[in-house]
Design a protein around this motif. Structure first.
Motif, PDB file in Angstrom:
ATOM      1  N   ILE A   1      -2.930 -15.857  -4.832  1.00  0.00           N
ATOM      2  CA  ILE A   1      -4.265 -15.585  -4.961  1.00  0.00           C
ATOM      3  C   ILE A   1      -4.605 -14.307  -5.567  1.00  0.00           C
ATOM      4  O   ILE A   1      -4.211 -13.269  -4.745  1.00  0.00           O
ATOM      5  N   PRO A   2      -5.378 -14.182  -6.554  1.00  0.00           N
ATOM      6  CA  PRO A   2      -5.888 -12.691  -7.082  1.00  0.00           C
ATOM      7  C   PRO A   2      -6.477 -11.840  -5.946  1.00  0.00           C
ATOM      8  O   PRO A   2      -7.446 -12.602  -5.420  1.00  0.00           O
ATOM      9  N   ASP A   3      -6.183 -10.752  -5.975  1.00  0.00           N
ATOM     10  CA  ASP A   3      -7.024  -9.629  -5.197  1.00  0.00           C
ATOM     11  C   ASP A   3      -6.941 -10.096  -3.724  1.00  0.00           C
ATOM     12  O   ASP A   3      -8.166 -10.025  -3.180  1.00  0.00           O
TER      13      ASP A   3
ATOM     14  N   ASP B   1      -5.299   1.510   6.537  1.00  0.00           N
ATOM     15  CA  ASP B   1      -6.229   0.849   7.519  1.00  0.00           C
ATOM     16  C   ASP B   1      -6.643  -0.296   7.301  1.00  0.00           C
ATOM     17  O   ASP B   1      -6.770  -1.280   8.191  1.00  0.00           O
ATOM     18  N   ASP B   2      -6.751  -0.809   6.079  1.00  0.00           N
ATOM     19  CA  ASP B   2      -7.069  -2.284   5.663  1.00  0.00           C
ATOM     20  C   ASP B   2      -6.061  -3.140   6.220  1.00  0.00           C
ATOM     21  O   ASP B   2      -6.317  -4.166   6.793  1.00  0.00           O
TER      22      ASP B   2
ATOM     23  N   ASN C   1      -6.041  -5.926  -4.561  1.00  0.00           N
ATOM     24  CA  ASN C   1      -4.667  -6.077  -4.698  1.00  0.00           C
ATOM     25  C   ASN C   1      -3.801  -4.835  -3.708  1.00  0.00           C
ATOM     26  O   ASN C   1      -4.761  -4.260  -2.899  1.00  0.00           O
ATOM     27  N   ILE C   2      -2.693  -4.808  -4.042  1.00  0.00           N
ATOM     28  CA  ILE C   2      -1.921  -3.678  -3.090  1.00  0.00           C
ATOM     29  C   ILE C   2      -2.463  -2.305  -3.288  1.00  0.00           C
ATOM     30  O   ILE C   2      -2.674  -1.594  -2.343  1.00  0.00           O
ATOM     31  N   GLU C   3      -2.814  -1.956  -4.612  1.00  0.00           N
ATOM     32  CA  GLU C   3      -3.529  -0.614  -4.745  1.00  0.00           C
ATOM     33  C   GLU C   3      -4.727  -0.232  -4.185  1.00  0.00           C
ATOM     34  O   GLU C   3      -5.156   0.536  -4.017  1.00  0.00           O
TER      35      GLU C   3
END
Length: 258
Positions: free
Chosen positions: A149-151, A105-106, A98-100
């Protein structure tokens, strides 16, 4: 029907998975296939199989995230075989989180390959297509372009961009006879899926494979050749009235996953 004889087709990410299935099918239908890959070995494996089965093709080493590399590669392809008739953007990478759990870099890594890579290749081929007043572009988006979509924060961002870039290009180049569409697969069983399960669920691969398969309402993952069949239609002359569309290949995921 669906002959690509005499067509030059550039397929990014054609060294594995869905891209390889598209490359092999297009070659079988008569296209000269140019597999553009960061992984040259994968590209060469695809081309060796195509040639062994009587097709024509070439492997090109290129990082689609680097615009200069893409421009040089596209120029070399045109010099070698003439105008590019078809571009399929299949190269892409994934990220789970998720955003956290998405670092700067990702985010940048996903953006540079999945978004800028598609921009770079379209930027490189469209001038030649305009000159010839013909061309077909097909981008690989995702069900994540249309539903939550989760994660998959960064991945969803990138595939949403692919969808809207597709619509923009389709609109801007109507008068140049350049068609642009995208395909949105749900989970497709590729070597990437097997590697993901092995890395994240050691000893439970079969259990997790079955669980992921059941997330598709149809009860299984898709196959690369099923995506390739739709890609063939959209890039063939039979689809000459089709542009600016997104086509889910999702086993009912978007509409039936209640």
């Amino acid at each position: 029907m669906f002959s690509l004889k005499g067509k030059n087709a550039v397929i990014t990410g054609g060294g594995s998975g869905i891209g390889r299935a598209i490359a092999e099918l297009f070659a079988a239908q008569g296209a000269t296939v140019h597999v553009v890959e960061l992984n040259l070995q994968g590209a060469e494996e695809t081309i060796h199989k195509i040639i062994a089965e009587g097709g024509q093709g070439y492997a090109w080493s290129c990082n689609v995230a680097d615009q200069q590399q893409v421009l040089v590669t596209v120029g070399a392809i045109i010099e070698k075989r003439g105008a590019i008739d078809i571009l399929v953007n299949s190269a892409g990478i994934a990220h789970v989180g998720n955003i956290e759990k998405t670092s700067p870099d990702d985010f940048d890594r996903i953006f540079h390959v999945n978004v800028k890579g598609v921009y770079n290749t379209m930027f490189s081929v469209i001038p030649g297509m305009k000159e010839k007043r013909r061309g077909v572009i097909l981008n690989l988006a995702s069900v994540a372009s249309s539903v939550g979509i989760p994660d998959r924060f960064a991945y969803s961002m990138s595939k949403g961009a692919v969808l809207t870039m597709t619509l923009s290009v389709a609109k801007d180049y109507l008068q140049d006879n350049i068609r642009c569409n995208c395909i949105s697969p749900a989970r497709v069983h590729t070597a990437f899926v097997d590697g993901f399960l092995k890395a994240n669920y050691p000893g439970k691969e079969d259990e997790m494979f079955a669980k992921l398969s059941k997330t598709q309402p149809i009860g299984r993952m898709g196959r690369p050749d099923e995506v390739a069949a739709l890609a063939l239609y959209l890039c063939a002359d039979e689809a000459s009235f089709v542009t600016g569309c997104d086509y889910p290949v999702d086993g009912g995921f978007i509409r039936l996953n209640n």
